[in-house]
Design a protein around this motif. Structure first.
Motif, PDB file in Angstrom:
ATOM      1  N   THR A  39       9.927 -36.766   9.222  1.00 43.16           N
ATOM      2  CA  THR A  39       9.571 -35.361   9.101  1.00 43.16           C
ATOM      3  C   THR A  39      10.827 -34.519   9.300  1.00 43.16           C
ATOM      4  O   THR A  39      11.898 -35.040   9.628  1.00 43.16           O
ATOM      5  CB  THR A  39       8.510 -34.964  10.145  1.00 43.16           C
ATOM      6  OG1 THR A  39       9.103 -35.032  11.446  1.00 43.16           O
ATOM      7  CG2 THR A  39       7.297 -35.868  10.079  1.00 43.16           C
ATOM      8  N   SER A  40      10.690 -33.233   9.139  1.00 46.62           N
ATOM      9  CA  SER A  40      11.821 -32.328   9.346  1.00 46.62           C
ATOM     10  C   SER A  40      12.157 -32.165  10.822  1.00 46.62           C
ATOM     11  O   SER A  40      13.186 -31.607  11.168  1.00 46.62           O
ATOM     12  CB  SER A  40      11.509 -30.958   8.733  1.00 46.62           C
ATOM     13  OG  SER A  40      10.396 -30.388   9.413  1.00 46.62           O
ATOM     14  N   ILE A  42      10.285 -30.465  12.953  1.00 47.34           N
ATOM     15  CA  ILE A  42       9.605 -29.291  13.496  1.00 47.34           C
ATOM     16  C   ILE A  42       8.420 -29.767  14.330  1.00 47.34           C
ATOM     17  O   ILE A  42       7.646 -30.604  13.901  1.00 47.34           O
ATOM     18  CB  ILE A  42       9.132 -28.347  12.363  1.00 47.34           C
ATOM     19  CG1 ILE A  42      10.345 -27.786  11.643  1.00 47.34           C
ATOM     20  CG2 ILE A  42       8.250 -27.234  12.915  1.00 47.34           C
ATOM     21  CD1 ILE A  42      10.010 -26.951  10.433  1.00 47.34           C
ATOM     22  N   GLY A  43       8.303 -29.235  15.515  1.00 49.59           N
ATOM     23  CA  GLY A  43       7.235 -29.659  16.417  1.00 49.59           C
ATOM     24  C   GLY A  43       7.655 -30.806  17.315  1.00 49.59           C
ATOM     25  O   GLY A  43       6.850 -31.332  18.063  1.00 49.59           O
ATOM     26  N   GLY A  44       8.926 -31.207  17.217  1.00 51.84           N
ATOM     27  CA  GLY A  44       9.432 -32.232  18.121  1.00 51.84           C
ATOM     28  C   GLY A  44       9.226 -33.662  17.664  1.00 51.84           C
ATOM     29  O   GLY A  44       9.542 -34.594  18.390  1.00 51.84           O
ATOM     30  N   GLN A  45       8.682 -33.885  16.484  1.00 50.29           N
ATOM     31  CA  GLN A  45       8.462 -35.242  15.990  1.00 50.29           C
ATOM     32  C   GLN A  45       9.384 -35.520  14.817  1.00 50.29           C
ATOM     33  O   GLN A  45       9.360 -34.816  13.818  1.00 50.29           O
ATOM     34  CB  GLN A  45       7.019 -35.440  15.527  1.00 50.29           C
ATOM     35  CG  GLN A  45       6.008 -35.487  16.629  1.00 50.29           C
ATOM     36  CD  GLN A  45       4.631 -35.748  16.048  1.00 50.29           C
ATOM     37  OE1 GLN A  45       4.204 -35.097  15.099  1.00 50.29           O
ATOM     38  NE2 GLN A  45       3.929 -36.708  16.619  1.00 50.29           N
ATOM     39  N   LYS A  48       6.134 -39.450  11.850  1.00 49.51           N
ATOM     40  CA  LYS A  48       4.711 -39.197  11.998  1.00 49.51           C
ATOM     41  C   LYS A  48       3.945 -40.306  11.273  1.00 49.51           C
ATOM     42  O   LYS A  48       4.401 -40.810  10.253  1.00 49.51           O
ATOM     43  CB  LYS A  48       4.426 -37.838  11.371  1.00 49.51           C
ATOM     44  CG  LYS A  48       3.043 -37.321  11.546  1.00 49.51           C
ATOM     45  CD  LYS A  48       3.021 -35.851  11.177  1.00 49.51           C
ATOM     46  CE  LYS A  48       2.160 -35.580  10.005  1.00 49.51           C
ATOM     47  NZ  LYS A  48       2.026 -34.166   9.687  1.00 49.51           N
TER      48      LYS A  48
END
Length: 187
Positions: A39-40, A42-45, A48
């Motif tokens: 993932t990019s 964003i959101g800390g992950q 995914k």
């Protein structure tokens, strides 16, 4: 996860149920299997789990069962089983690192079985006793960057899960007592 399964089997029973034979062939195509994607962040992950990967599994199972002795309260039953199963990852977005593929529990790479084991190619030692390997760029080196996603120079060793399985069982019964001797194999 979704899939299509083709299964063909035959069962044969002879001599008043004292001899039985069974053969099953299966071919399973599954898609939207759960796999990791990058993932990019964003959101800390950074990764995914999503329904994205596709794979096929095919194989067969054979069973031969016989009861050679039935005498009064005593009976002896033997069962021989053998199976072969092979999987192949058809599609996955996840790009594994060298580290992900050389672990003892294997890793997943498109075109290979699920949980495949790879190794870094060893090229001997220098005169000073320093080991040399084929690195991520295909060069002989004493260092390999384990976080690299450049995995084409790894050597495929085989699947971690066994391709062949089987067993041999003998059950001896006398009245309500039973003794079972069971041997299994995996290769």
């Amino acid at each position: 996860e979704k899939g299509y399964l083709f299964d063909l089997g035959i069962d044969v029973v002879l001599l008043q149920n004292r001899v039985r034979f069974s053969f099953d062939y299966y071919h399973k195509s599954s898609f939207d299997n759960i796999d990791r994607i990058k993932t990019s962040g964003i959101g800390g992950q950074m990764t995914k789990l999503v329904n994205y990967a596709d794979m096929t599994t095919k194989g067969f199972d054979v069973m031969f069962d016989a009861t050679p002795i039935i005498y009064g309260d005593f009976s002896w039953k033997s069962t021989l089983t053998f199976g072969k199963s092979k999987s192949k990852i058809k599609k996955a977005q996840w790009q594994p690192r060298i580290f992900d593929l050389v672990r003892a529990d294997g890793g997943n790479l498109v075109g290979y079985p699920v949980k495949s084991l790879f190794s870094i190619q060893y090229e001997g030692m220098t005169l000073d006793g320093i080991p040399r390997f084929i690195n991520e760029y295909g060069n002989v080196s004493s260092a390999v960057y384990m976080q690299s996603i450049n995995v084409e120079n790894l050597k495929y060793e085989g699947p971690v899960d066994p391709v062949y399985t089987g067993g041999f069982s003998n059950t001896f019964k006398w009245k309500s007592l039973a003794l079972n001797l069971f041997v299994t194999f995996q290769a």
